[in-house]
Structures are given as C-alpha cells and as structure tokens.
Write a protein that holds these residues in place. Structure first.
Motif, mmCIF file in Angstrom:
data_model
loop_
_atom_site.group_PDB
_atom_site.id
_atom_site.type_symbol
_atom_site.label_atom_id
_atom_site.label_comp_id
_atom_site.label_asym_id
_atom_site.label_seq_id
_atom_site.Cartn_x
_atom_site.Cartn_y
_atom_site.Cartn_z
ATOM 1 N N LEU A 179 76.071 30.322 33.502
ATOM 2 C CA LEU A 179 76.958 30.187 33.625
ATOM 3 C C LEU A 179 78.059 29.428 32.800
ATOM 4 C CD1 LEU A 179 77.996 30.180 37.313
ATOM 5 C CD2 LEU A 179 77.860 31.741 36.401
ATOM 6 N N GLY A 180 79.298 29.708 31.958
ATOM 7 C CA GLY A 180 80.292 28.378 30.726
ATOM 8 C C GLY A 180 79.651 27.577 31.806
ATOM 9 N N CYS A 181 79.009 26.753 32.970
ATOM 10 C CA CYS A 181 78.949 25.580 33.665
ATOM 11 C C CYS A 181 78.255 25.042 34.109
ATOM 12 C CB CYS A 181 80.467 25.563 34.710
ATOM 13 S SG CYS A 181 80.171 25.890 36.026
ATOM 14 N N TYR A 195 69.580 34.113 23.375
ATOM 15 C CA TYR A 195 71.363 34.554 24.462
ATOM 16 C C TYR A 195 71.926 35.576 24.021
ATOM 17 C CZ TYR A 195 76.025 35.058 26.096
ATOM 18 O OH TYR A 195 77.434 35.439 26.680
ATOM 19 N N VAL A 196 71.128 37.331 25.446
ATOM 20 C CA VAL A 196 71.859 38.023 24.950
ATOM 21 C C VAL A 196 73.530 38.920 25.475
ATOM 22 C CG1 VAL A 196 71.486 40.807 25.006
ATOM 23 C CG2 VAL A 196 69.697 39.263 24.979
ATOM 24 N N GLY A 197 74.671 38.760 24.766
ATOM 25 C CA GLY A 197 75.115 38.978 25.908
ATOM 26 C C GLY A 197 76.647 38.809 24.570
ATOM 27 N N GLY A 198 78.479 39.157 25.260
ATOM 28 C CA GLY A 198 79.650 39.172 24.363
ATOM 29 C C GLY A 198 79.654 37.293 24.070
ATOM 30 N N GLY A 199 79.916 36.992 23.069
ATOM 31 C CA GLY A 199 80.982 36.379 22.049
ATOM 32 C C GLY A 199 80.027 34.642 22.057
ATOM 33 N N LYS A 200 81.010 33.754 21.993
ATOM 34 C CA LYS A 200 80.104 32.686 21.837
ATOM 35 C C LYS A 200 80.762 31.380 22.580
ATOM 36 C CE LYS A 200 80.452 33.163 16.884
ATOM 37 N NZ LYS A 200 80.602 32.318 15.481
ATOM 38 N N PHE A 201 81.434 32.236 24.043
ATOM 39 C CA PHE A 201 82.068 30.756 25.094
ATOM 40 C C PHE A 201 80.644 29.991 25.897
ATOM 41 C CE2 PHE A 201 82.535 30.593 28.949
ATOM 42 C CZ PHE A 201 83.851 29.288 29.141
ATOM 43 N N HIS A 202 79.748 30.910 25.940
ATOM 44 C CA HIS A 202 79.025 30.632 26.901
ATOM 45 C C HIS A 202 77.161 30.292 25.641
ATOM 46 C CE1 HIS A 202 80.551 33.849 29.933
ATOM 47 N NE2 HIS A 202 79.328 32.840 31.228
ATOM 48 N N PRO A 203 76.709 30.995 24.850
ATOM 49 C CA PRO A 203 76.012 30.131 24.080
ATOM 50 C C PRO A 203 76.030 28.880 22.990
ATOM 51 C CG PRO A 203 76.833 32.235 22.792
ATOM 52 C CD PRO A 203 77.086 31.697 23.967
ATOM 53 N N LEU A 204 77.237 28.455 22.988
ATOM 54 C CA LEU A 204 77.949 27.455 22.595
ATOM 55 C C LEU A 204 77.972 26.517 23.553
ATOM 56 C CD1 LEU A 204 80.677 27.919 20.411
ATOM 57 C CD2 LEU A 204 78.690 26.854 19.558
ATOM 58 N N GLY A 205 77.707 26.417 24.819
ATOM 59 C CA GLY A 205 77.725 25.753 25.825
ATOM 60 C C GLY A 205 76.358 25.542 26.783
ATOM 61 N N LEU A 206 75.350 26.461 26.157
ATOM 62 C CA LEU A 206 73.846 26.357 26.033
ATOM 63 C C LEU A 206 73.568 25.696 25.479
ATOM 64 C CD1 LEU A 206 71.671 28.852 27.005
ATOM 65 C CD2 LEU A 206 71.117 26.961 25.701
ATOM 66 N N VAL A 298 91.120 12.212 32.948
ATOM 67 C CA VAL A 298 89.379 12.406 33.255
ATOM 68 C C VAL A 298 89.822 13.539 34.149
ATOM 69 C CG1 VAL A 298 87.475 12.115 33.883
ATOM 70 C CG2 VAL A 298 88.932 10.524 33.251
ATOM 71 N N ASN A 299 89.279 14.992 33.587
ATOM 72 C CA ASN A 299 88.917 16.044 34.194
ATOM 73 C C ASN A 299 87.911 16.383 34.687
ATOM 74 O OD1 ASN A 299 89.258 18.677 34.858
ATOM 75 N ND2 ASN A 299 88.029 19.154 33.113
ATOM 76 N N THR A 300 87.376 16.107 36.160
ATOM 77 C CA THR A 300 86.105 16.543 37.422
ATOM 78 C C THR A 300 86.523 17.676 37.521
ATOM 79 O OG1 THR A 300 87.455 16.094 39.195
ATOM 80 C CG2 THR A 300 86.623 13.964 38.159
ATOM 81 N N GLY A 301 87.019 18.670 37.200
ATOM 82 C CA GLY A 301 87.006 19.823 37.516
ATOM 83 C C GLY A 301 86.692 21.073 36.218
ATOM 84 N N CYS A 302 86.243 21.780 36.336
ATOM 85 C CA CYS A 302 85.506 23.322 35.823
ATOM 86 C C CYS A 302 85.647 22.200 34.289
ATOM 87 C CB CYS A 302 86.217 24.152 34.851
ATOM 88 S SG CYS A 302 85.470 24.982 34.161
ATOM 89 N N PRO A 303 84.549 21.531 33.250
ATOM 90 C CA PRO A 303 84.523 21.152 32.481
ATOM 91 C C PRO A 303 84.557 22.216 30.865
ATOM 92 C CG PRO A 303 81.994 21.534 33.556
ATOM 93 C CD PRO A 303 82.808 22.237 34.541
ATOM 94 N N ARG A 304 84.882 23.401 31.668
ATOM 95 C CA ARG A 304 85.440 24.388 30.260
ATOM 96 C C ARG A 304 86.421 23.870 29.920
ATOM 97 N NH1 ARG A 304 80.643 27.033 28.036
ATOM 98 N NH2 ARG A 304 82.014 27.046 26.189
ATOM 99 N N ILE A 305 87.660 23.349 31.091
ATOM 100 C CA ILE A 305 88.510 23.045 30.482
ATOM 101 C C ILE A 305 89.100 21.958 29.760
ATOM 102 C CG2 ILE A 305 90.730 22.633 31.586
ATOM 103 C CD1 ILE A 305 90.338 23.617 33.902
ATOM 104 N N THR A 306 88.314 21.184 29.824
ATOM 105 C CA THR A 306 87.996 19.739 28.590
ATOM 106 C C THR A 306 87.169 20.466 27.108
ATOM 107 O OG1 THR A 306 86.937 18.543 30.765
ATOM 108 C CG2 THR A 306 87.201 17.121 28.766
ATOM 109 N N THR A 307 86.497 21.289 27.604
ATOM 110 C CA THR A 307 85.910 20.759 26.430
ATOM 111 C C THR A 307 86.472 21.994 25.718
ATOM 112 O OG1 THR A 307 84.653 22.701 27.237
ATOM 113 C CG2 THR A 307 83.352 20.822 26.714
ATOM 114 N N ASP A 308 86.963 23.204 25.688
ATOM 115 C CA ASP A 308 87.470 24.545 25.510
ATOM 116 C C ASP A 308 89.108 24.040 24.759
ATOM 117 O OD1 ASP A 308 84.683 24.885 25.897
ATOM 118 O OD2 ASP A 308 85.851 26.972 27.090
ATOM 119 N N THR A 339 78.103 19.660 32.754
ATOM 120 C CA THR A 339 78.390 21.154 34.015
ATOM 121 C C THR A 339 78.192 20.713 35.159
ATOM 122 O OG1 THR A 339 75.477 20.412 33.764
ATOM 123 C CG2 THR A 339 76.612 22.120 31.541
ATOM 124 N N PHE A 340 77.917 21.918 35.907
ATOM 125 C CA PHE A 340 78.027 21.948 37.107
ATOM 126 C C PHE A 340 76.377 21.918 37.322
ATOM 127 C CE2 PHE A 340 82.816 22.955 38.584
ATOM 128 C CZ PHE A 340 83.118 21.359 38.626
#
Length: 344
Positions: A179-181, A195-206, A298-308, A339-340
């Motif tokens: 997942l993205g998180c 990583y097999v999939g579209g885009g760089k969103f997930h693999p960059l997080g990985l 400080v964002n305790t919600g979705c970490p991708r809000i902070t990073t992206d 991450t979550f």
C-alpha cells in the motif's frame, strides 16, 4: 492492450461481456448478484480520485442490469485508499461498493472491487530483468495486479530467480501486496525488489522505507522500467525538519478518516508539549491549515500527505518521527519513512 480511440472510456457492460476489452475489471456481475440477493434498494458507489469520472457510466451499466426501483448513489468524498471509506453514504445504503482497493476492513455490507488490471505484465517484466543482477529477488505489486501475482512469481522462477514473498501485517490482504502507507510485504531476505505496477508512488515509498534495497519498477501501464531514486525526497524531508526546529507552536493533526486515526500518537505529542494543539479534521489540505496560527504541523494521519504534499503547506509538515527529531528527542540520522502497521 490497444483500444480504438472512439471506444476508449466507454463503459457499456464493463466487467461483463466486454470486460476483456477494458483496462479494468469492474466485476458488475458480482455487484448485481449482491443487489439481488440482499433485495437492495439503495446502492452506494465509491471510486478513488482518478476514477470518479467513470462513476456515472458504471452506475448506468448497473441500472440497466437491475430493477428500476434500485437507486445508485455516487460518493463525492475524497478517496485515496481502502482506509478512506465514505461511512456517511455507507450507513445510508443497503449495498456499498468500494472500487480500486482490496479489503482492509471486512464487512458484510461492503463489496470491495479492486479493479484488476487486464494489462499483460510480462513484456515489461522481461525488460526489467536487466536491472535484476542477483539471483534472489523480492516481488511486490498493488491490488490491481494481484490477479497475476502467482503467474508473475512463476515467470521469475522460470527465469532462474529465487523469489522471496511474504504477506505483510493485518492491514494488507494479499501476499506480496503493498500500500502507499505499508510495505511490510517487502520485509524479505533479498537486496533487490521488483515492483510490478503503474507509477512511482508505491515503489518510492517502498524504497524510502527500505533504503538498503534496490527497488526496480516494472510499469506495465506506462511500459517503462526504472529504478527508484529517493535522493530528492530525502533532501526535502531533511529540509522540512530543519525548518521546524525553531517552531514554538505546533499543530498536531488527528485525521478522522476511519482507517487513518492514530489517536495514541497524537495524544502523546500533545501531552508532552504545552505548545502543541490537537486539530481534528477529515481532509488535510493546505487551505484548511492556513487559518491556524502555527509554526509547524505534525500529521498523524496518512503519511503520504506529509511526504507527497508536504511542499504545498505554508508551514513545515512533519511525520511523528520527524517531529521527535525537530524537538531534539531523536538524532537527525534517525529520520525514516513513516508507515502504518496494524492501524485501523
């Protein structure tokens, strides 16, 4: 898979007689079966942001396949993952369909349609082999390609690789899913991960969570092979932490979305800092935070809000771990990707 330009985006009978001519499988037959079995009169449809435009056409397809007294309602709430359910609409419908993600929270009322891709992943995997010199390789993908995961594993084995896979924590549905998180499925004994999939969103997080691993991206949607590069991201995160070191007033965000709340984390920060103020909100956006007179957040919600989205905010936006660095509780070299794990 090529499409005639005149029919691209046409969703007539999507998921049924024409599903193999489409990029995604909407599984309309399964939805219709659930509507009939439950004698449903109100059906809610929730799509992720990139597919909301296709919602009306999918609703039209379903109307044509069910009784006239069934009402279909589209969720207009922002949706970025299975953690982002429209609970308001869900409570007011007999059947609730969540498109684009695999189950994170099991419920008899929710039908999860992951939108399996019909794109052939193997030509781009063949190109990716040039970036995978070692014998051991980890394999991960997203929900959209899980329907081919076992085939992809076997293909790599036939190419001579020892393939390492695992199922992550309870936030993940399938073995090898990311997942993205959450990238717990990449906690495997291999220095390279495909990583097999579209885009760089997930693999960059990985790659950010596993900086010791080489993450090769085989993108069958855009037909390109790349290697994840986190250098620019890390520079941005260090810069945000440095900017926040002089902050006096902190806004601590608790996200009220059903799958993103980390109350204990937010509460601990506020309890330890007299100049930290808890802010509850469902959608965390730069415009909403601009009205608060804070030096940093400080964002305790979705970490991708902070990073992206972090650069879009008018004041530094940090993850909980980065906050600890900024206030001096942790050393700068402890910076890591947020991450979550097991959170719901």
């Amino acid at each position: 898979m090529s499409q005639d330009a005149s029919t691209e985006g046409d969703l007539r009978n999507t998921g049924m007689s024409l599903k193999h001519d489409r990029e995604w499988d909407y599984e309309l037959d399964r939805i219709v079966e659930a509507v009939e079995e439950r004698n449903a009169k109100k059906v809610g449809l929730q799509f992720p942001e990139g597919l909301k435009r296709r919602g009306p056409a999918v609703a039209d397809d379903l109307r044509a396949l069910t009784d006239d007294d069934v009402t279909y309602m589209l969720s207009g709430q922002p949706c970025y993952g299975a953690c982002d359910l429209d609970t308001y609409l869900m409570r007011r419908t007999d059947v609730f369909v969540h498109f684009g993600h695999s189950p994170m929270k099991e419920s008899d009322k929710i039908i999860y349609v992951p939108l399996f891709s019909n794109v052939d992943p193997f030509p781009i995997m063949e190109d990716a082999v040039a970036e995978l010199p070692d014998e051991d390789v980890g394999l991960v993908t997203t929900a959209q390609h899980m329907n081919r995961f076992e085939d992809m594993r076997e293909w790599l084995e036939d190419e001579g690789y020892t393939v390492h896979t695992r199922k992550g924590d309870e936030r993940l549905t399938h073995e090898g899913q990311v997942l993205g998180c959450n990238y717990a499925s990449a906690d495997i004994d291999a220095d390279q991960v495909l990583y097999v999939g579209g885009g760089k969103f997930h693999p960059l997080g990985l790659a950010m969570e596993h900086p010791d691993k080489t993450v090769v991206i085989a993108d069958p949607v855009n037909n390109v092979v790349t290697v994840a590069d986190t250098e620019q991201f890390m520079k941005q995160r260090y810069a945000s932490v440095h900017k926040a070191m002089d902050a006096e007033k902190w806004g601590v965000i608790f996200c009220t979305k059903i799958g993103q709340g980390r109350w204990e984390v937010a509460e601990e920060i506020v309890d330890d800092n007299d100049d930290a103020y808890l802010i509850t909100m469902d959608e965390v956006t730069p415009d909403r935070l601009r009205n608060f007179d804070m030096d940093a957040f400080v964002n305790t919600g979705c970490p991708r809000i902070t990073t992206d989205d972090g650069p879009q905010f008018h004041k530094p936006m940090l993850t909980p771990g980065e906050y600890r660095i900024a206030v001096g509780d942790e050393p700068l070299d402890s910076l890591s990707f947020d991450t979550f794990h097991g959170t719901w």
